[in-house]
Each structure stands twice: as structure tokens, then as C-alpha cells.
Design a protein around this motif. Structure first.
Motif, PDB file in Angstrom:
ATOM      1  N   ASP A  69       0.835  -1.203   0.000  1.00 44.16           N
ATOM      2  CA  ASP A  69       0.000   0.000   0.000  1.00 44.16           C
ATOM      3  C   ASP A  69       0.870   1.253   0.000  1.00 44.16           C
ATOM      4  O   ASP A  69       0.499   2.278  -0.585  1.00 44.16           O
ATOM      5  N   ARG A  70       2.009   1.176   0.650  1.00 38.96           N
ATOM      6  CA  ARG A  70       2.905   2.335   0.681  1.00 38.96           C
ATOM      7  C   ARG A  70       3.413   2.659  -0.723  1.00 38.96           C
ATOM      8  O   ARG A  70       3.431   3.818  -1.137  1.00 38.96           O
ATOM      9  N   ASN A  71       3.831   1.618  -1.443  1.00 40.47           N
ATOM     10  CA  ASN A  71       4.302   1.844  -2.813  1.00 40.47           C
ATOM     11  C   ASN A  71       3.176   2.340  -3.718  1.00 40.47           C
ATOM     12  O   ASN A  71       3.386   3.200  -4.578  1.00 40.47           O
ATOM     13  N   ALA A  72       1.960   1.794  -3.491  1.00 44.88           N
ATOM     14  CA  ALA A  72       0.819   2.226  -4.291  1.00 44.88           C
ATOM     15  C   ALA A  72       0.504   3.697  -4.035  1.00 44.88           C
ATOM     16  O   ALA A  72       0.205   4.457  -4.962  1.00 44.88           O
ATOM     17  N   LEU A  73       0.575   4.105  -2.754  1.00 44.79           N
ATOM     18  CA  LEU A  73       0.314   5.498  -2.416  1.00 44.79           C
ATOM     19  C   LEU A  73       1.388   6.410  -3.004  1.00 44.79           C
ATOM     20  O   LEU A  73       1.074   7.479  -3.554  1.00 44.79           O
ATOM     21  N   THR A  74       2.641   5.979  -2.909  1.00 42.22           N
ATOM     22  CA  THR A  74       3.728   6.772  -3.476  1.00 42.22           C
ATOM     23  C   THR A  74       3.550   6.955  -4.974  1.00 42.22           C
ATOM     24  O   THR A  74       3.715   8.054  -5.513  1.00 42.22           O
ATOM     25  N   GLU A  75       3.182   5.884  -5.646  1.00 43.13           N
ATOM     26  CA  GLU A  75       2.963   5.955  -7.091  1.00 43.13           C
ATOM     27  C   GLU A  75       1.794   6.869  -7.418  1.00 43.13           C
ATOM     28  O   GLU A  75       1.843   7.657  -8.376  1.00 43.13           O
ATOM     29  N   SER A  76       0.726   6.793  -6.606  1.00 44.41           N
ATOM     30  CA  SER A  76      -0.428   7.648  -6.824  1.00 44.41           C
ATOM     31  C   SER A  76      -0.075   9.123  -6.642  1.00 44.41           C
ATOM     32  O   SER A  76      -0.507   9.980  -7.419  1.00 44.41           O
ATOM     33  N   LEU A  77       0.744   9.406  -5.627  1.00 47.46           N
ATOM     34  CA  LEU A  77       1.172  10.790  -5.398  1.00 47.46           C
ATOM     35  C   LEU A  77       2.049  11.289  -6.534  1.00 47.46           C
ATOM     36  O   LEU A  77       1.961  12.458  -6.931  1.00 47.46           O
ATOM     37  N   GLN A  78       2.890  10.417  -7.036  1.00 47.57           N
ATOM     38  CA  GLN A  78       3.746  10.803  -8.158  1.00 47.57           C
ATOM     39  C   GLN A  78       2.924  11.101  -9.403  1.00 47.57           C
ATOM     40  O   GLN A  78       3.204  12.062 -10.136  1.00 47.57           O
ATOM     41  N   GLN A  79       1.899  10.295  -9.630  1.00 47.05           N
ATOM     42  CA  GLN A  79       1.027  10.530 -10.776  1.00 47.05           C
ATOM     43  C   GLN A  79       0.260  11.847 -10.617  1.00 47.05           C
ATOM     44  O   GLN A  79       0.105  12.612 -11.581  1.00 47.05           O
ATOM     45  N   ALA A  80      -0.211  12.112  -9.388  1.00 47.42           N
ATOM     46  CA  ALA A  80      -0.932  13.356  -9.135  1.00 47.42           C
ATOM     47  C   ALA A  80      -0.011  14.556  -9.322  1.00 47.42           C
ATOM     48  O   ALA A  80      -0.415  15.587  -9.873  1.00 47.42           O
ATOM     49  N   ALA A  81       1.239  14.427  -8.851  1.00 49.15           N
ATOM     50  CA  ALA A  81       2.200  15.518  -9.000  1.00 49.15           C
ATOM     51  C   ALA A  81       2.506  15.774 -10.472  1.00 49.15           C
ATOM     52  O   ALA A  81       2.643  16.931 -10.894  1.00 49.15           O
ATOM     53  N   ALA A  82       2.616  14.691 -11.249  1.00 46.48           N
ATOM     54  CA  ALA A  82       2.882  14.856 -12.675  1.00 46.48           C
ATOM     55  C   ALA A  82       1.720  15.544 -13.380  1.00 46.48           C
ATOM     56  O   ALA A  82       1.901  16.420 -14.235  1.00 46.48           O
ATOM     57  N   ALA A  83       0.484  15.150 -13.000  1.00 46.63           N
ATOM     58  CA  ALA A  83      -0.690  15.790 -13.597  1.00 46.63           C
ATOM     59  C   ALA A  83      -0.785  17.251 -13.168  1.00 46.63           C
ATOM     60  O   ALA A  83      -1.138  18.127 -13.956  1.00 46.63           O
ATOM     61  N   ARG A  84      -0.440  17.536 -11.914  1.00 50.65           N
ATOM     62  CA  ARG A  84      -0.488  18.907 -11.409  1.00 50.65           C
ATOM     63  C   ARG A  84       0.569  19.786 -12.078  1.00 50.65           C
ATOM     64  O   ARG A  84       0.337  20.959 -12.341  1.00 50.65           O
ATOM     65  N   GLU A  85       1.709  19.167 -12.384  1.00 53.12           N
ATOM     66  CA  GLU A  85       2.810  19.924 -12.972  1.00 53.12           C
ATOM     67  C   GLU A  85       2.432  20.499 -14.332  1.00 53.12           C
ATOM     68  O   GLU A  85       2.954  21.555 -14.732  1.00 53.12           O
ATOM     69  N   VAL A  86       1.519  19.830 -15.023  1.00 53.60           N
ATOM     70  CA  VAL A  86       1.121  20.286 -16.354  1.00 53.60           C
ATOM     71  C   VAL A  86       0.531  21.695 -16.283  1.00 53.60           C
ATOM     72  O   VAL A  86       0.908  22.588 -17.040  1.00 53.60           O
TER      73      VAL A  86
END
Length: 293
Positions: A69-86
Motif C-alpha cells: 500500500d505504501r508503494n501504491a500510495l507513493t505511485e499515486s502521489l507521483q502521478q498526481a504531482a505529474a498531472a499537477r505539474e502540467v
């Protein structure tokens, strides 16, 4: 009743227990219960083997699938950060007018700005940004230091009477308390100030007419508020002719402001919010005011 006797009504065997003529049936457990127990046990065993399940001394069983779950959350945060960066990069690089003209960007501003405002500004200006005694209404069209995006952003950065080296500085003198005006003059100026925004209210005042305070106003007030009481954004002096009042527009509140003076405060957000966050907050606050959304 003897053990093993069959109940004539249900066909089940009895246990041999009897209470006041009532016998206890030896009803077997329904077969579906055994099925669900077996299925649950099988599922548990499979889950223990495939998924992280049992704590050990300093770690835990990882399971054959290696799920985390920790890795899944980290990946989800990374995806959100990438989408936000746009969209954050666009807001950082484009000017205020361009961002305000883009409906998609402004929707992102509203979503993100609402959180920034709630966390940092709502405690003073209110959840709906309508202000309160001593705190400006940010949904109107009256701005002490100017309502352009650049001016609002600068106010956010340096604050007002905040101690920042470049802070905006503003203070209303205590004309009555410090005996710069007599009590009668304070009353007359109060009536005159009321007449600038609400002429009808001045007719009910105790003083004879607004004209009685004109001379005192011209002598003591126009250097900040201007000859017509329109205010001066360079000094942070409010417009006295509109209907926006920080400390209240009733007679007693105006009198108190003239007699005791006022000095507002707003913290500097330069060290608390990033330039991007301040820009988003500026756009969000301006979007709360009148005008097309």
C-alpha cells in the motif's frame, strides 16, 4: 425423554434434555454453513500466501505478489504531482490575464486556491471571504492597495504593517483621542463621512448637516482619502464613498474610527507560501469578486 428419540413433528433427533415438557432438538448445522466456513478458510490461506499478512520480529511476510500500500500510495502521489505539474507550469510562466482567460486553468485555480484560502486566509477573512469587523471583504470591488493582480500579489507577499522590510504601512490617526480634533468636530466629520456613501443616513444624525464637518475633513483627511473621499491606493487609504467598510459603516463605528484611529495588520506570506501558491491565491481571490467567472 431418552437420548436418540426422534421428534415426531420435525423428524430430528432429540438431545434428551427436557424443560417443563419442552424437549431440545439435536438440529444439525446447515450444510451451507460448512461450505462458507471452508471457503473462508481457503481464502484466508490463499491471502496469507499471496499478500503481506503476518508480522515478524522486524519485518513482515511480503507475500508472493509483493503488494505494498505504501508503494501504491507513493505511485499515486507521483502521478498526481505529474498531472499537477502540467497546469502549474503554465500558471507560473503565463501572465495573469492569460490565465484568467483560460477556463481550464481557472478551474484548477479554483480547486487549488480554495484549499490555500481555507488553510491560510479564512481565519481572518471568513470561509466565504466576506470579511468581518477589522477584516476586508474580498468579494467586493474595493481594494485598499489596488485590485490589480500585481498589486494583490504584492500585498500577499509583503503584508500590511507586518514587519516585512517592504511591508505596506498604513495607520488611521486617533484624531479624537490625541486631541487633534474636538469632540464636536469628530461628530461633524462623522456625519460628513456618512454623507459620502449614504446621504440618507446623515439626515437622521444629531448634527445639523454634513456641511458642518467639511472644513475639518478638508484640513485633516483629504491628504489620505482625497478631496472627494475616494481614497488613495498608494497609501492604503480606503474609499469613503462606496459601501465597503472594514470596521463598519454605521455612525458609531465611523465615530470610533475617527476618535481612536485604526491600524490593520496582514502577515507577510513570502516565507510561508511559494511564489506559485501566492499567484494561485491571488487569482483565486480576484475570481471571488464581481465579474464573469
Amino acid at each position: 425423554m431418552a437420548l436418540g428419540e426422534r421428534d415426531p413433528h420435525t423428524g430430528h433427533m432429540t438431545t434428551g434434555h427436557e424443560w417443563n415438557g419442552i424437549t431440545e432438538l439435536n438440529t444439525p448445522v446447515p450444510r451451507p454453513v460448512y461450505f462458507f466456513l471452508a471457503a473462508t478458510f481457503t481464502f484466508a490461506v490463499i491471502y496469507w500466501v499471496l499478500m503481506p499478512a503476518w508480522p515478524l520480529w522486524s519485518t513482515y511476510t511480503k507475500g508472493l505478489l509483493g503488494a505494498s500500500d505504501r508503494n501504491a500510495l507513493t505511485e499515486s502521489l507521483q502521478q498526481a504531482a505529474a498531472a499537477r505539474e502540467v497546469w502549474t507550469k503554465r500558471i507560473e510562466s503565463e501572465d495573469y490575464a492569460t490565465v484568467q482567460a483560460d477556463p481550464g486553468l481557472m478551474q484548477s485555480v479554483r480547486d487549488s486556491g480554495r484549499t490555500l484560502f481555507t488553510d491560510n486566509c479564512a481565519v481572518c477573512h471568513g470561509g466565504k471571504a466576506t470579511g468581518g469587523p477589522g477584516y476586508p471583504n474580498l468579494t467586493g470591488a474595493s481594494w485598499l492597495w489596488g485590485g490589480s493582480p500585481e498589486m494583490v500579489a504584492e500585498t500577499l507577499r509583503v503584508g500590511i504593517n507586518s514587519g516585512h522590510p517592504e511591508a505596506r504601512t498604513s495607520q488611521m490617526l486617533a484624531f479624537g483621542r490625541d486631541q487633534m480634533l474636538s469632540r464636536a468636530d469628530v461628530e461633524n466629520v462623522t456625519t460628513y463621512v456618512q454623507s459620502l456613501s449614504k446621504p440618507a443616513m446623515s439626515k437622521n444624525a444629531d448634527t445639523k448637516s454634513p456641511a458642518a464637518g467639511t472644513k475639518a475633513f478638508e484640513t485633516n483627511c483629504i491628504s489620505c482619502h482625497g478631496e472627494n473621499g475616494k481614497g488613495n491606493p498608494e497609501l492604503g487609504a480606503p474609499d469613503l464613498t462606496d459601501h465597503f467598510w472594514i470596521y463598519g459603516g454605521d455612525r458609531q463605528s465611523i465615530y470610533t474610527s475617527i476618535f481612536n484611529g485604526r491600524q490593520g495588520f496582514m502577515p507577510s506570506w513570502e516565507d510561508r507560501l511559494s511564489p506559485l501558491e501566492r499567484k494561485i491565491l491571488t487569482l483565486y481571490v480576484l475570481d471571488l469578486g464581481p465579474g464573469p467567472k
